[in-house]
Design an enzyme around this catalytic site. Structure first.
Site, PDB file in Angstrom:
ATOM      1  N   HIS A 198       5.443  92.346 -35.848  1.00  0.00           N
ATOM      2  CA  HIS A 198       5.457  93.162 -37.061  1.00  0.00           C
ATOM      3  C   HIS A 198       6.492  92.666 -38.067  1.00  0.00           C
ATOM      4  CE1 HIS A 198       3.115  96.080 -34.717  1.00  0.00           C
ATOM      5  NE2 HIS A 198       2.791  96.638 -35.875  1.00  0.00           N
TER       6      HIS A 198
ATOM      7  N   LYS B 243      10.069  97.470 -39.815  1.00  0.00           N
ATOM      8  CA  LYS B 243       9.512  98.505 -38.925  1.00  0.00           C
ATOM      9  C   LYS B 243      10.629  99.216 -38.154  1.00  0.00           C
ATOM     10  CE  LYS B 243       5.971  99.262 -35.391  1.00  0.00           C
ATOM     11  NZ  LYS B 243       5.668 100.575 -35.987  1.00  0.00           N
TER      12      LYS B 243
HETATM   13  N1  LIG Z   1      -1.302 104.447 -37.655  1.00  0.00           N
HETATM   14  C1  LIG Z   1      -1.324 103.358 -38.416  1.00  0.00           C
HETATM   15  O1  LIG Z   1      -2.371 102.711 -38.600  1.00  0.00           O
HETATM   16  C2  LIG Z   1      -0.065 102.907 -39.078  1.00  0.00           C
HETATM   17  C3  LIG Z   1       1.076 103.598 -38.858  1.00  0.00           C
HETATM   18  N2  LIG Z   1       2.243 103.219 -39.440  1.00  0.00           N
HETATM   19  C4  LIG Z   1       3.387 104.068 -39.172  1.00  0.00           C
HETATM   20  O2  LIG Z   1       3.616 104.873 -40.329  1.00  0.00           O
HETATM   21  C5  LIG Z   1       5.018 105.171 -40.427  1.00  0.00           C
HETATM   22  C6  LIG Z   1       5.513 104.731 -41.796  1.00  0.00           C
HETATM   23  O3  LIG Z   1       5.455 103.331 -41.886  1.00  0.00           O
HETATM   24  P1  LIG Z   1       5.893 102.569 -43.224  1.00  0.00           P
HETATM   25  O4  LIG Z   1       5.106 103.069 -44.374  1.00  0.00           O
HETATM   26  O5  LIG Z   1       5.895 101.124 -42.921  1.00  0.00           O
HETATM   27  O6  LIG Z   1       7.404 103.076 -43.347  1.00  0.00           O
HETATM   28  P2  LIG Z   1       8.292 103.200 -44.689  1.00  0.00           P
HETATM   29  O7  LIG Z   1       9.714 103.297 -44.247  1.00  0.00           O
HETATM   30  O8  LIG Z   1       7.912 102.122 -45.661  1.00  0.00           O
HETATM   31  O9  LIG Z   1       7.812 104.582 -45.322  1.00  0.00           O
HETATM   32  C7  LIG Z   1       8.161 105.838 -44.822  1.00  0.00           C
HETATM   33  C8  LIG Z   1       8.438 106.731 -46.017  1.00  0.00           C
HETATM   34  O10 LIG Z   1       8.620 108.051 -45.547  1.00  0.00           O
HETATM   35  C9  LIG Z   1       9.814 108.548 -46.157  1.00  0.00           C
HETATM   36  N3  LIG Z   1      10.339 109.649 -45.348  1.00  0.00           N
HETATM   37  C10 LIG Z   1      11.259 109.627 -44.350  1.00  0.00           C
HETATM   38  N4  LIG Z   1      11.456 110.876 -43.897  1.00  0.00           N
HETATM   39  C11 LIG Z   1      10.647 111.694 -44.615  1.00  0.00           C
HETATM   40  C12 LIG Z   1      10.407 113.086 -44.617  1.00  0.00           C
HETATM   41  N5  LIG Z   1      11.063 113.923 -43.785  1.00  0.00           N
HETATM   42  N6  LIG Z   1       9.483 113.598 -45.477  1.00  0.00           N
HETATM   43  C13 LIG Z   1       8.835 112.792 -46.343  1.00  0.00           C
HETATM   44  N7  LIG Z   1       9.036 111.458 -46.395  1.00  0.00           N
HETATM   45  C14 LIG Z   1       9.935 110.919 -45.538  1.00  0.00           C
HETATM   46  C15 LIG Z   1      10.724 107.344 -46.213  1.00  0.00           C
HETATM   47  O11 LIG Z   1      11.818 107.569 -47.064  1.00  0.00           O
HETATM   48  P3  LIG Z   1      13.173 106.682 -46.827  1.00  0.00           P
HETATM   49  O12 LIG Z   1      12.796 105.279 -47.184  1.00  0.00           O
HETATM   50  O13 LIG Z   1      14.160 107.311 -47.750  1.00  0.00           O
HETATM   51  O14 LIG Z   1      13.530 106.814 -45.385  1.00  0.00           O
HETATM   52  C16 LIG Z   1       9.734 106.312 -46.735  1.00  0.00           C
HETATM   53  O15 LIG Z   1       9.545 106.405 -48.134  1.00  0.00           O
HETATM   54  C17 LIG Z   1       5.669 104.434 -39.249  1.00  0.00           C
HETATM   55  O16 LIG Z   1       5.803 105.305 -38.150  1.00  0.00           O
HETATM   56  C18 LIG Z   1       4.682 103.329 -38.933  1.00  0.00           C
HETATM   57  O17 LIG Z   1       4.757 102.863 -37.625  1.00  0.00           O
HETATM   58  C19 LIG Z   1       2.305 102.136 -40.263  1.00  0.00           C
HETATM   59  C20 LIG Z   1       1.192 101.389 -40.506  1.00  0.00           C
HETATM   60  C21 LIG Z   1      -0.095 101.718 -39.930  1.00  0.00           C
HETATM   61  O1  LIG Z   2       4.881 100.123 -38.692  1.00  0.00           O
HETATM   62  C1  LIG Z   2       3.826  99.479 -38.871  1.00  0.00           C
HETATM   63  O2  LIG Z   2       3.713  98.597 -39.722  1.00  0.00           O
HETATM   64  C2  LIG Z   2       2.680  99.791 -38.021  1.00  0.00           C
HETATM   65  N1  LIG Z   2       2.781 100.817 -37.215  1.00  0.00           N
HETATM   66  C3  LIG Z   2       1.780 101.250 -36.304  1.00  0.00           C
HETATM   67  C4  LIG Z   2       2.245 101.053 -34.886  1.00  0.00           C
HETATM   68  O3  LIG Z   2       3.443 101.203 -34.602  1.00  0.00           O
HETATM   69  O4  LIG Z   2       1.402 100.763 -34.026  1.00  0.00           O
HETATM   70  C5  LIG Z   2       0.431 100.650 -36.591  1.00  0.00           C
HETATM   71  C6  LIG Z   2       0.487  99.208 -37.003  1.00  0.00           C
HETATM   72  O5  LIG Z   2       0.881  98.447 -35.910  1.00  0.00           O
HETATM   73  C7  LIG Z   2       1.443  99.016 -38.165  1.00  0.00           C
END
Ligand SMILES: NC(=O)C1=CN([C@@H]2O[C@H](COP(=O)(O)OP(=O)(O)OC[C@H]3O[C@@H](n4cnc5c(N)ncnc54)[C@H](OP(=O)(O)O)[C@@H]3O)[C@@H](O)[C@H]2O)C=CC1
Ligand SMILES: O=C(O)C1=N[C@H](C(=O)O)C[C@H](O)C1
Length: 251
Positions: free
Chosen positions: A135, A139
């Site tokens: 990744h 992350k």
């Molecule tokens: N299921 C799937 O297919 C996928 C899942 N994911 C998962 O999604 C999650 C987010 O990933 P990603 O977008 O890369 O992470 P990021 O850190 O880019 O985005 C997370 C956002 O959420 C904000 N945040 C943190 N706490 C809160 C809260 N209490 N309420 C509202 N917003 C909040 C963060 O703010 P701040 O930056 O200030 O902390 C940030 O803007 C991870 O757990 C990741 O593993 C990611 C990709 C695909």
């Molecule tokens: O954080 C990410 O980027 C992603 N998070 C999810 C995970 O932890 O499996 C899904 C994907 O791998 C991207």
């Protein structure tokens, strides 16, 4: 036909910002709210959202979900950090809100869902199985939720088939050299600039190996799954764990 009112939590993040664009582009949805860390959850309730998409952080997701369920807002959750205990807690909340649906999807990518399914299918045929996830370095969690779920599925399939523990003569190792052990399946996490989300599932048997690899090259790969989840969760009360439950994979 009225449009589905959708809120995105974590709207300024890598995934959340992509989800905001996807919701805005969907003909059958309207963006009710785009909320990030500094916004109060009252704004979610006030927005009249029917579905909240959570793409925040493992430390934030439980409070968000508790609020959604208490206010009868369906939820589509991509955020990671799921344990059996957390899943049981969400099921408990849902008992008091029997019409509300929560989808928790370890991965929204169709290719990733298929990778997990193929890995489960292959598991009983091989002595050895390990997972390598790769990744982007931003992350927060390791190993990925997808890798953890893949390992659980492989372990369950091995158990069902009555396979013994995997062959491994290691008696001396540096800490971490063999990765994390999830139900007897080793999971290795790589963090590297330039990557998005990738995974290899390695199987080994007598004189042969099988590698199943999936690559998400852009976060747009997750958006059809997010939108499918939003459309389906409004008529799927209770907890749904995994996007595969909303896909016809038998075809
Ligand atoms: N299921 C799937 O297919 C996928 C899942 N994911 C998962 O999604 C999650 C987010 O990933 P990603 O977008 O890369 O992470 P990021 O850190 O880019 O985005 C997370 C956002 O959420 C904000 N945040 C943190 N706490 C809160 C809260 N209490 N309420 C509202 N917003 C909040 C963060 O703010 P701040 O930056 O200030 O902390 C940030 O803007 C991870 O757990 C990741 O593993 C990611 C990709 C695909
Ligand atoms: O954080 C990410 O980027 C992603 N998070 C999810 C995970 O932890 O499996 C899904 C994907 O791998 C991207």
């Amino acid at each position: 036909m009225s449009k589905l009112r959708v809120a995105v939590l974590g709207s300024e993040g890598r995934m959340g910002s992509e989800a905001v664009r996807a919701v805005e582009s969907a003909d059958d949805m309207e963006l009710a709210a785009a909320l990030d860390r500094d916004d109060h959850l009252d704004a979610l309730t006030a927005s009249g959202a029917q579905v909240a998409v959570d793409l925040t952080h493992p430390d934030a997701v439980m409070d968000n979900l508790r609020h959604c369920v208490a206010n009868d807002i369906h939820a589509v959750v991509g955020t990671t950090g799921w344990t059996d205990e957390r899943l049981a807690t969400v099921r408990g909340w849902l008992e008091s809100s029997p019409d509300t649906g929560v989808l928790i999807a370890p991965n929204f990518g169709i290719g990733a869902v298929l990778m997990m399914r193929f890995a489960r299918q292959a598991a009983r045929f091989f002595e050895s199985a390990e997972v390598v996830e790769l990744h982007h370095p931003g992350k927060a969690d390791a190993p990925s939720g997808t890798a953890a779920r893949t390992a659980q599925l492989i372990a369950a399939a091995r158990d069902d088939a009555g396979l013994p523990a995997q062959p491994d003569a290691t008696t001396t190792a540096l800490d971490g050299a063999r990765g994390a052990d999830i139900d007897g399946v080793h999971v290795h996490a790589v963090r590297m600039r330039g990557l998005v989300a990738h995974q290899e599932v390695l199987f080994g048997g007598e004189g042969e190996t099988l590698t199943i690899r999936h690559d998400s090259l852009h976060r747009s790969s997750f958006m059809p799954g997010v939108l499918l989840g939003v459309r389906r969760i409004v008529s799927a009360p209770g907890l749904t764990y995994g996007l595969e439950h909303f896909l016809d994979l038998e075809g």
